[in-house]
Design an enzyme around this catalytic site. Structure first.
Site, mmCIF file in Angstrom:
data_model
loop_
_atom_site.group_PDB
_atom_site.id
_atom_site.type_symbol
_atom_site.label_atom_id
_atom_site.label_comp_id
_atom_site.label_asym_id
_atom_site.label_seq_id
_atom_site.Cartn_x
_atom_site.Cartn_y
_atom_site.Cartn_z
ATOM 1 N N SER A 113 0.744 -1.743 0.029
ATOM 2 C CA SER A 113 0.262 0.365 -0.190
ATOM 3 C C SER A 113 1.234 1.166 -0.388
ATOM 4 C CB SER A 113 -0.812 0.117 1.231
ATOM 5 O OG SER A 113 -1.172 0.693 1.778
ATOM 6 N N TYR A 165 -1.882 -0.083 10.696
ATOM 7 C CA TYR A 165 -2.083 0.094 9.167
ATOM 8 C C TYR A 165 -0.517 0.560 8.473
ATOM 9 C CZ TYR A 165 -3.771 -0.570 4.506
ATOM 10 O OH TYR A 165 -3.653 -1.218 2.951
#
Length: 253
Positions: A138, A151
């Site tokens: 990501s 995250y």
């Protein structure tokens, strides 16, 4: 399934980027093995692909369960491609108040899940003579942002696996590709992150004319895998035009 057909395993294939990648790889001629925890979802997608004349199978799997991952790997006659896509985010709390259990959950699926599947399938990928590992990271794995601590940490870990594995496999016939999407609007990612709050999930994309779709990312995944075997796309970062950086998003009002 023909003995000559290349086999692509896609984890987290029950929805979103994983499901779209499985569809794209099946259309490209691979025998696709869809894995995820939700058996009924992957079985339905596999049936859809077979009905379209493509080759697919479903295998229910929790990538955080190492024994189950090992059994899965042992069940495959061959593996040419692994798309290590299983992952997810929980919460948007700042580090000061974040729940360590959420951090642990994100680490287990994003980092250890990628590790388990890669380790278990690596012998088959090497044996294929032209293996490919696609690690779904990501932009959070490359740039921190407020409210993303757990995250961000997990996806930095995922990025580290891809970067380190590529070095360690130098000279062996396995490519290691990292795909790092930015703002992608799927049916479940933001909803899961917001613990089922649909309104909060919608606010993530408010005013963004065209966030990326799962199909946009899947198209990139399939493109990287189908390059000539000597071409390794080390890292592909994808963002929608409206997102210049993690913290810089154009919203129309």
């Amino acid at each position: 399934m023909s003995d000559e057909r290349r086999v692509a395993v896609v984890t987290g294939a029950s929805s979103g980027i994983g499901a779209a990648s499985a569809r794209g790889l099946a259309a490209a001629g691979f025998h696709v093995v869809l894995s995820a925890r939700r058996a009924e979802r992957i079985e339905a997608i596999a049936a859809e692909l077979r009905a379209a004349g493509q080759s697919a199978a479903a295998y229910p799997l929790d990538v955080t369960d190492r024994a189950a991952v090992n059994a899965f790997a042992a069940s495959l006659p061959r593996c040419d491609v692994l798309v290590a896509n299983a992952g997810g985010a929980l919460g948007t709390e700042p580090i000061a108040t974040g729940d360590p259990e959420d951090w642990l959950s994100m680490y287990q699926v994003n980092v250890l899940g990628t590790l388990h599947t890669t380790q278990a399938l690596l012998p088959a990928l090497v044996a294929s003579g032209a293996g490919t590992v696609v690690v779904m990271s990501s932009t959070a794995g490359h740039q921190a942002y407020e409210g993303g601590g757990g995250y961000v940490a997990a996806k930095h870990g995922t990025h580290a696996i891809a970067a380190t594995l590529r070095l360690e496999l130098s000279g062996r016939p396995v490519r290691v590709i990292e795909v790092a999407p930015g703002m992608v609007k799927t049916d479940e990612f933001a909803v899961n992150r917001m613990r089922g709050d649909v309104q909060k999930a919608a606010e993530v994309y408010a005013g963004v004319a065209e966030p990326l779709t799962a199909e946009d990312v899947a198209d990139a995944v399939v493109w990287t895998i189908t390059r000539p075997r000597h071409v390794n796309v080390d890292l592909m970062v994808l963002r929608p035009l409206a997102q210049a950086a993690q913290h810089k998003v154009h919203r129309e009002h």
